[in-house]
Write a protein that holds these residues in place. Structure first.
Motif, PDB file in Angstrom:
ATOM      1  N   SER A   1      39.682  82.503   9.360  1.00 53.38           N
ATOM      2  CA  SER A   1      40.872  81.642   9.364  1.00 53.38           C
ATOM      3  C   SER A   1      40.522  80.182   9.083  1.00 53.38           C
ATOM      4  N   LYS A   2      39.271  79.803   9.369  1.00 61.15           N
ATOM      5  CA  LYS A   2      38.830  78.429   9.130  1.00 61.15           C
ATOM      6  C   LYS A   2      38.739  78.108   7.640  1.00 61.15           C
TER       7      LYS A   2
ATOM      8  N   ARG B   1      35.692  94.596   0.022  1.00 58.50           N
ATOM      9  CA  ARG B   1      36.881  95.218   0.612  1.00 58.50           C
ATOM     10  C   ARG B   1      37.144  94.679   2.011  1.00 58.50           C
ATOM     11  N   MET B   2      36.092  94.495   2.793  1.00 59.38           N
ATOM     12  CA  MET B   2      36.249  94.005   4.160  1.00 59.38           C
ATOM     13  C   MET B   2      36.708  92.548   4.176  1.00 59.38           C
ATOM     14  N   GLU B   3      36.150  91.729   3.260  1.00 54.22           N
ATOM     15  CA  GLU B   3      36.580  90.337   3.185  1.00 54.22           C
ATOM     16  C   GLU B   3      38.063  90.252   2.856  1.00 54.22           C
ATOM     17  N   SER B   4      38.501  91.102   1.955  1.00 53.53           N
ATOM     18  CA  SER B   4      39.914  91.140   1.586  1.00 53.53           C
ATOM     19  C   SER B   4      40.773  91.552   2.781  1.00 53.53           C
ATOM     20  N   LEU B   5      40.268  92.483   3.562  1.00 56.54           N
ATOM     21  CA  LEU B   5      40.989  92.949   4.748  1.00 56.54           C
ATOM     22  C   LEU B   5      41.095  91.835   5.795  1.00 56.54           C
ATOM     23  N   TYR B   6      39.990  91.097   6.010  1.00 54.00           N
ATOM     24  CA  TYR B   6      40.022  89.973   6.954  1.00 54.00           C
ATOM     25  C   TYR B   6      41.042  88.935   6.522  1.00 54.00           C
ATOM     26  N   TYR B   7      41.035  88.630   5.242  1.00 49.49           N
ATOM     27  CA  TYR B   7      41.940  87.618   4.697  1.00 49.49           C
ATOM     28  C   TYR B   7      43.403  88.028   4.882  1.00 49.49           C
ATOM     29  N   LYS B   8      43.707  89.281   4.593  1.00 52.06           N
ATOM     30  CA  LYS B   8      45.083  89.761   4.766  1.00 52.06           C
ATOM     31  C   LYS B   8      45.509  89.686   6.228  1.00 52.06           C
ATOM     32  N   ALA B   9      44.577  89.974   7.128  1.00 48.42           N
ATOM     33  CA  ALA B   9      44.872  89.895   8.561  1.00 48.42           C
ATOM     34  C   ALA B   9      45.149  88.452   8.974  1.00 48.42           C
ATOM     35  N   VAL B  10      44.368  87.506   8.449  1.00 39.93           N
ATOM     36  CA  VAL B  10      44.590  86.086   8.748  1.00 39.93           C
ATOM     37  C   VAL B  10      45.979  85.666   8.301  1.00 39.93           C
ATOM     38  N   LYS B  11      46.378  86.078   7.104  1.00 41.16           N
ATOM     39  CA  LYS B  11      47.689  85.695   6.561  1.00 41.16           C
ATOM     40  C   LYS B  11      48.836  86.189   7.441  1.00 41.16           C
ATOM     41  N   LEU B  12      48.643  87.320   8.093  1.00 42.74           N
ATOM     42  CA  LEU B  12      49.696  87.874   8.942  1.00 42.74           C
ATOM     43  C   LEU B  12      49.976  86.990  10.160  1.00 42.74           C
TER      44      LEU B  12
END
Length: 255
Positions: free
Chosen positions: A69-70, A98-109
């Motif tokens: 998130s930072k 794939r995992m980085e993309s997943l983390y990013y999508k979670a942050v956006k939520l």
């Protein structure tokens, strides 16, 4: 020994002049061409449960989200008449992992912002793009009515004195009334802020949302910056947007 009346009046006049000079320094002299670029970041992720109460796998995943998130920043370009808000792209976000993309999508939520928002502050109209089921939809509507209540609380943000305001609004995606806490800077007399949050007598520098706190990281004055508009010739109305959400929700339930 009492001081002569003349000296008292001179001193009083000097202090009054000094006060007006000081107060004048607290406000920006803005005109229609004065533009600002504000960079916002996620300063806090709000978790539903304490991180220590999670199992080890969930705890590690959550820590990764907080860390990523930072790297997420948002940009607001604004003058007295218009503004444009969107997320900045970063190298870590563009990773093929794939995992980085997943983390990013979670942050956006957690922030749950629109893809971009354009506002015409003269007409009090906004155009925003929202991604639903992997498709972008554009909506044109009036300002949101947050029923802002300005409080007496003050604090410093980037050296500016910010005032607290609270409000609420209807969010059709989850069909709920949400509360928002905003901190605005009266010295920068612009009506906008991150995403859809606007309408206060000063730039909104921080918002406390259901899932995150988003705070200004940098405020830069840049005259005559171009403010990008969103193509709205095929934009939906707010009513059409809410009807679309109802249909998508029903389709999901029926599966």
């Amino acid at each position: 020994m009492k001081k002569p009346l003349g000296i008292k009046l001179i001193r009083k006049g000097f202090l009054k002049t000094l006060l007006f000079f000081f107060l004048g320094c607290l406000s920006w002299d803005l005109n229609a061409q004065t533009s600002f670029k504000i960079t916002y970041g996620i300063s806090e992720i709000k978790l539903r449960r304490p991180i220590d109460s999670l199992n080890e796998r969930s705890k590690n995943f959550t820590k990764k989200i907080i860390d990523r998130s930072k790297d997420v920043n948002y940009t607001l370009i604004i003058n007295k008449e218009n503004s444009h808000f969107e997320e900045e792209e970063t190298l870590s976000i563009e990773s093929d992992s794939r995992m980085e993309s997943l983390y990013y999508k979670a942050v956006k939520l957690f922030a749950n912002f629109n893809e971009e928002v354009y506002a015409n502050h003269k007409d009090k109209k906004i155009v925003f793009t929202k991604n639903l089921v992997s498709e972008d939809f554009t909506v044109k509507r009036d300002y949101y009515d947050f029923s802002w209540v300005i409080k007496d609380d003050h604090k410093k943000i980037l050296g500016f004195t910010a005032r607290k305001a609270t409000g609420n609004y209807y969010y059709p995606v989850t069909n709920e009334e949400l509360e928002v806490e905003a901190w605005f800077i009266p010295a920068i007399s612009l009506q906008s802020g991150p995403d859809i949050f606007m309408g206060l007598p000063g730039l909104i520098a921080e918002v406390h949302l259901k899932g995150a706190v988003v705070t200004a990281k940098n405020i830069e004055q840049c005259d005559d910056l171009e403010i990008e508009k969103i193509e709205d010739s095929k934009a939906m109305t707010q009513k059409e947007y809410e009807d679309l959400i109802s249909r998508l929700t029903q389709k999901f339930i029926d599966k």
